[in-house]
Design a protein around this motif. Structure first.
Motif, mmCIF file in Angstrom:
data_model
loop_
_atom_site.group_PDB
_atom_site.id
_atom_site.type_symbol
_atom_site.label_atom_id
_atom_site.label_comp_id
_atom_site.label_asym_id
_atom_site.label_seq_id
_atom_site.Cartn_x
_atom_site.Cartn_y
_atom_site.Cartn_z
ATOM 1 N N UNK A 82 -3.568 3.203 7.330
ATOM 2 C CA UNK A 82 -3.320 2.301 6.204
ATOM 3 C C UNK A 82 -3.703 0.857 6.531
ATOM 4 N N UNK A 83 -3.687 0.484 7.812
ATOM 5 C CA UNK A 83 -4.146 -0.866 8.186
ATOM 6 C C UNK A 83 -5.607 -1.049 7.819
ATOM 7 N N UNK A 84 -6.399 0.008 7.999
ATOM 8 C CA UNK A 84 -7.828 -0.066 7.679
ATOM 9 C C UNK A 84 -8.109 0.175 6.205
ATOM 10 N N UNK A 85 -7.326 1.026 5.568
ATOM 11 C CA UNK A 85 -7.651 1.473 4.214
ATOM 12 C C UNK A 85 -6.988 0.667 3.103
ATOM 13 N N UNK A 86 -5.738 0.276 3.289
ATOM 14 C CA UNK A 86 -5.004 -0.336 2.163
ATOM 15 C C UNK A 86 -4.343 -1.644 2.523
ATOM 16 N N UNK A 87 -4.585 -2.173 3.652
ATOM 17 C CA UNK A 87 -4.005 -3.375 4.220
ATOM 18 C C UNK A 87 -3.331 -4.305 3.210
ATOM 19 N N UNK A 88 -2.071 -4.019 2.917
ATOM 20 C CA UNK A 88 -1.366 -4.752 1.876
ATOM 21 C C UNK A 88 0.125 -4.574 2.085
ATOM 22 N N UNK A 89 0.902 -5.565 1.667
ATOM 23 C CA UNK A 89 2.352 -5.470 1.798
ATOM 24 C C UNK A 89 2.939 -4.398 0.885
ATOM 25 N N UNK A 90 2.205 -4.013 -0.175
ATOM 26 C CA UNK A 90 2.642 -2.941 -1.084
ATOM 27 C C UNK A 90 1.551 -1.868 -1.136
ATOM 28 N N UNK A 91 1.350 -1.146 -0.047
ATOM 29 C CA UNK A 91 0.189 -0.262 0.030
ATOM 30 C C UNK A 91 0.237 0.960 -0.878
ATOM 31 N N UNK A 92 1.414 1.417 -1.238
ATOM 32 C CA UNK A 92 1.494 2.678 -1.979
ATOM 33 C C UNK A 92 0.979 2.579 -3.411
ATOM 34 N N UNK A 93 0.960 1.387 -3.958
ATOM 35 C CA UNK A 93 0.542 1.229 -5.353
ATOM 36 C C UNK A 93 -0.819 0.564 -5.504
#
Length: 199
Positions: A46-57
């Motif tokens: 998820x660090x590489x793919x969605x790097x965000x404080x709210x990654x699930x959405x």
């Protein structure tokens, strides 16, 4: 509209890893329990793919959706990289495209679809985690025992095996500014997950 997505995507790709807007410590998983090595790997993906404080959405491009009752299935134009001109439905912590989510949810989702002819698997955070966890621990899916490889210190081999699926992991077609940091991030995540498992 395309220029907005271009600006969002470029800003995500061009930020320095030291930029405080990067969430270089991926948020903890919602899912409880499990192998700390695989949990650390999931956070690294998820660090590489969605790097965000709210990654699930998060959607490709940086927008968020509120409804996670099923995969959002919103096709957003790709404005950079080898697939420019196409669109992607990539969404969530692990940036599942719709077809991959439905395929993997059919195999690994803990709650079967509620409809006979329509797959409506919940895309809520816990289920995103649980589907990916089950997938990563299925040796038949990867032709290798990923937990064992990680225990033996073979992170490079694991990232290589996963790169055709998650193309930002260092051996795929779309590295980004987080890619080079993944071994360090993985070690930090593993340290956190091992400590948590001992509590």
């Amino acid at each position: 509209m395309v220029s907005i997505f271009w600006q969002i995507r470029q800003s995500r790709l061009e930020r320095s890893p030291l930029d405080p807007t990067w969430d270089v410590t991926p948020t903890p998983l919602v899912m409880q329990g499990g192998d700390p090595y695989i949990r650390a790997l999931m956070r690294t993906i998820s660090a590489a793919e969605s790097n965000n404080a709210r990654p699930y959405s998060i959607l490709y491009g940086g927008e968020h959706v509120a409804d996670l009752s099923q995969h959002p299935d919103i096709c957003i134009p790709i404005v950079a990289g080898p697939n420019v001109g196409d669109c992607t439905t990539a969404a969530g912590r692990y940036q599942f495209i719709t077809t991959t989510w439905l395929e993997k949810a059919d195999q690994y989702h803990p709650v079967p679809s509620g409809f006979l002819f329509w797959d409506s698997y919940s895309f809520k955070p816990e289920y995103q985690d649980r589907v990916v966890y089950a997938w990563l621990t299925d040796a038949n899916a990867w032709g290798a025992d990923l937990p064992q490889l990680l225990r033996e210190g073979n992170l490079t081999e694991v990232l290589w095996l996963l790169s055709p699926t998650w193309t930002s992991l260092g051996y795929g077609i779309e590295p980004n500014s987080m890619t080079d940091q993944l071994p360090e991030i993985y070690q930090q995540m593993l340290d956190e997950e091992m400590q948590a498992s001992e509590r």
